[in-house]
Write an enzyme that holds these catalytic residues in place. Structure first.
Site, PDB file in Angstrom:
ATOM      1  N   SER A  35       0.827  -1.206   0.000  1.00 15.39           N
ATOM      2  CA  SER A  35       0.000   0.000   0.000  1.00 15.39           C
ATOM      3  C   SER A  35       0.861   1.255   0.000  1.00 15.39           C
ATOM      4  CB  SER A  35      -0.942   0.006   1.205  1.00 15.39           C
ATOM      5  OG  SER A  35      -0.206  -0.049   2.418  1.00 15.39           O
ATOM      6  N   SER A 114       8.771   1.727  17.121  1.00 12.89           N
ATOM      7  CA  SER A 114       7.913   2.711  17.765  1.00 12.89           C
ATOM      8  C   SER A 114       8.295   4.063  17.163  1.00 12.89           C
ATOM      9  CB  SER A 114       8.083   2.686  19.281  1.00 12.89           C
ATOM     10  OG  SER A 114       7.155   3.572  19.890  1.00 12.89           O
ATOM     11  N   TYR A 139      -1.303   8.529  15.397  1.00 11.62           N
ATOM     12  CA  TYR A 139      -0.118   7.709  15.142  1.00 11.62           C
ATOM     13  C   TYR A 139       0.712   7.546  16.409  1.00 11.62           C
ATOM     14  CZ  TYR A 139       4.446   6.401  13.251  1.00 11.62           C
ATOM     15  OH  TYR A 139       5.646   5.768  13.009  1.00 11.62           O
TER      16      TYR A 139
END
Length: 317
Positions: A35, A114, A139
């Site tokens: 994607s 992270s 996010y």
């Protein structure tokens, strides 16, 4: 030879990690739905499984026979998180939980990305790993959730893990045309084409720019250090660079005048972000991080050559 799964392995950081694993003789299987990643980034000799990290069936298929998991797949766009909150949450947090659940079955070591976005806007710099977590975006909130679930994975299920809070990562293969790209790839692209760049505000805002090679070194070291205590480290340089200084350095690397257009400041933008690299340096040992100027010249050279096609020797299923 060991076989590692790299989620998001056709993306910017994942492709560099996959190439490093292959270079040292390890087997690599990539799980990527393409994607945002590109087939052009698939490492030589790597196997690609096209699939979604939040799809439990695809994940079970992808982890068959692997010795460890590097989980880098994510939707990193803050704007996308505003427009499609549930969709980005599914990819970023539900996808991580699906990967952890798969790792649980065989207690596979789990190294994951992270982000410095978990910190939000901090008054005290440099930012240590113990700083309060104040994410300002979906996010950042999801990445903090990933850390919490990795901790639960260790406490409850015995999954050894290690997480890394990436600051501003740059290097080749960061597509300047993508909405996910950072300021460096955009500036390099525009200056290399003889165009000027826009900066918002006075250009005095600072960031900690870390080269992708240092990120890969941290990820590789993390696989050997993963534990049920689920440690999380900054990946940064501990060096601040202003946006204006960055633009001037990139223009010099391109050999063009630094044509900079000043725009009104953007609301809500963090003024300064700088990481503390003490724990990272302890993990990686002696050796300075890649210098900004050398890294920028590498990006400019990559842009001038153009992006390669699909690498021979790779397999897709």
């Amino acid at each position: 030879m060991p076989l590692y799964l790299v989620t998001g392995g056709c993306g910017f950081i994942g492709s560099h990690l996959s190439a490093a694993l292959r270079a040292r003789g390890d087997g690599v299987r990539v799980l990527d739905d393409l994607s945002t990643g590109s087939l052009a980034n698939l490492a030589p000799g790597a196997e690609l499984v096209r699939g979604d990290v939040a799809d439990h069936a695809a994940v079970r298929d992808a982890i068959a026979g692997v010795d460890g998991i590097f989980h880098l797949a994510a939707i990193a766009s803050v704007e996308r998180g505003v427009q499609d909150w549930p969709g980005t949450h599914r990819a970023n947090l539900s996808g991580t939980i699906a990967m952890l659940d798969a790792a649980r079955l065989r207690k596979l070591p789990f190294v994951y990305a992270s982000s410095a976005a978990v910190y939000g806007d901090q008054a005290v710099l440099p930012i240590t790993e113990d700083a309060p977590k104040r994410p300002l975006s979906a996010y950042g909130a999801d990445k903090l959730g990933c850390e919490q679930h990795a901790l639960v994975g260790g406490l409850v299920h015995g999954i050894p893990s290690m997480g890394f809070r990436f600051f501003n990562v740059f290097g080749p293969r960061q597509d300047p045309r993508s909405p996910y790209s950072g300021v460096i790839s955009i500036f390099c692209d525009r200056f290399s084409r003889g165009e000027g760049v826009d900066i918002f505000g006075d250009g005095g805002q600072t960031r900690d720019f870390v080269h992708v090679s240092d990120v890969v070194a941290a990820l590789l070291a993390g696989m050997a250090q993963a534990s049920v205590e689920a440690p999380v480290l900054n990946v940064c340089t501990g060096r601040a660079t202003s946006v204006r200084e960055l633009a001037e350095t990139i223009a010099a690397a391109c050999g063009v005048p630094a044509e900079i257009r000043q725009r009104p400041p953007r609301a809500g933008e963090i003024r300064h972000s700088l990481g503390d690299a003490t724990r990272l340096r302890a993990l990686l040992g002696p050796g300075a991080p890649r210098g900004l100027r050398a890294g920028l010249e590498e990006v400019v050279a990559w842009l001038r050559v153009g992006r390669p096609g699909l690498v021979p020797g790779s397999t897709i299923r």
